[in-house]
Each structure stands twice: as C-alpha cells, then as structure tokens.
Design an enzyme around this catalytic site. Sequence first.
Site, PDB file in Angstrom:
ATOM      1  N   ALA A 192       0.802  -1.222   0.000  1.00 35.54           N
ATOM      2  CA  ALA A 192       0.000   0.000   0.000  1.00 35.54           C
ATOM      3  C   ALA A 192       0.834   1.271   0.000  1.00 35.54           C
ATOM      4  CB  ALA A 192      -0.927  -0.003   1.213  1.00 35.54           C
ATOM      5  N   ASN A 194       1.825  -4.303   7.282  1.00 35.25           N
ATOM      6  CA  ASN A 194       2.676  -4.721   6.169  1.00 35.25           C
ATOM      7  C   ASN A 194       3.392  -3.536   5.544  1.00 35.25           C
ATOM      8  OD1 ASN A 194       2.384  -7.570   6.074  1.00 35.25           O
ATOM      9  ND2 ASN A 194       0.352  -7.354   5.189  1.00 35.25           N
ATOM     10  N   HIS A 244      -0.560   6.988   4.510  1.00 31.67           N
ATOM     11  CA  HIS A 244       0.770   6.458   4.816  1.00 31.67           C
ATOM     12  C   HIS A 244       1.813   7.535   4.519  1.00 31.67           C
ATOM     13  CE1 HIS A 244      -1.168   2.536   4.942  1.00 31.67           C
ATOM     14  NE2 HIS A 244      -1.665   2.777   3.746  1.00 31.67           N
TER      15      HIS A 244
END
Length: 257
Positions: free
Chosen positions: A114, A180, A210
């Site tokens: 991601a 992850n 993120h």
Amino acid sequence: MKIGIIGEGAIGRYVADSLQGRGLGPHAILTRSGGGTSDGLSRVRSVADMPDDISLMVDCAGHAALVQHGPAILERGIDLVTVSLGALADPELEFTLTDAARRGNAQLHLASGAIGALDALRAAKVGGLEEVTYTGRKPPKGWKGSPAEDRLDLDTLTAAATHFDGTARDAATTYPKNANVAAAVALAGAGFDATQVRLIADPDVTANIHEIHATGAFGQFHFRIEGHALPDNPRSSALAAMSAVAAIERQLAPITT
C-alpha cells in the site's frame, strides 16, 4: 506462465479478477476450503496437490499462509509473490524462506503493497540512511480486529489518537494484519529495528494515509499517500491488491522497472 493464488479473501478475489481480465488465469487456488475444480479453476488445500505446471504463486492470504505454504512452494522451484511482508519480521521465517528459495532455485518477490517511494528508499540506503520513520493513519474502523481495539475505544473516538509507537519489527509482529506497510518500508530502507513506526486512529480521515520521512547522505524526502480500502474489506488496501498484480506483470514483461 501459469499462475496460482493463495487465498480467496478480498485481495485474492481482486487479483483473480484482474488476472482473468488480462487472460492470465489464475490456473489454481490454494485455499483452506479447497478441493475439486469449478469455474475452470483447480482448488487445492496443500502445495503437494497443486498442478505440476504452476510456475508462479501469489500469496494473498496473510502471514499465516506465508508461514504455512511459502517454504514448500519455493522448495518446489515455484516463484512466489507475497503482500505479507510483515511476516519477515520473524528472523527464523526469513531464514527458512531464504533457504527454501535457494534449494528450489526460486525467488520470493515482495510486492510493494500500500506504499510508494520504496525505489527511492532502496537507492538512499546505498549511500547510508540516518533516519526513517513511517506513520500510518486510518479511520477507526480500519483498525477493527487489531490490538488497537485493546488500547482505544474505536467506536467513540472523537480525535486522532496514537495506539502504537515503536520499531517496525514490533509493529509488524503486533499488528500482523495492519502493518505490512511498515515492514515494506523497513525492508527497503533501514531495517526492522532502525525504522520507527507510529500508528494512528483518526476519525477525521476517510482514507488510509501512509507517510514516510527519511534522511541520509542523499538528502531527505517526505512521501505521503492517501489510499482507499477495498470495498468489501476496510482493512485491505486497494493499492496492496494492485501491487500484487503489478508484481505479476513485472515477471511477465521483457523490460521491467
């Protein structure tokens, strides 16, 4: 190249649909409910039962599936793409997978998941990194089913709250279904123990956010991405699923980036 998939969850279904749209399969699915053939697909419960002509497997089923099936796949000489990067925070598993890949003359390919900017981080690592931090911010529902539920009241949260602050190794092992990205940043850059991670539940955001901040001999950079979850699973990133398909395409392409 004949391609198989581990798992039929949200990411597995996305990858399967994408492969079908490209005329690339999948040709087999490894799943706990497997057994038999339907829709032109062979469904099996173990690596030993997979068709002999599978040359690439794609792990879409999480850490436990990589632990259970990864070594056997690699030992059979089958390349493996995984989005379960957090599992590699376990040094013993990393050794086992590395050994299996060498003995099977196969490769384990880590999908970017991601997050982006990992190519820049890998390049910066060559010259030396001084600091790498990753911050993950999601709506409270995106942290349901994780240890965040033990630390915050996700249903009544009215302001952003940090529920984890530590190393990427601790994040990846404590939040196996949610960290992850932290593992991907660590593997590309400063490593699990030198990468700092902060995880935040924020009721004022609607996307999964993120951020990477890195400094080193190259200079410094700050990267931010706002990603959507897959419609049928708020804990699964759409970009993570897309990155698995992109990793497959790189295996097929005569020229890769």
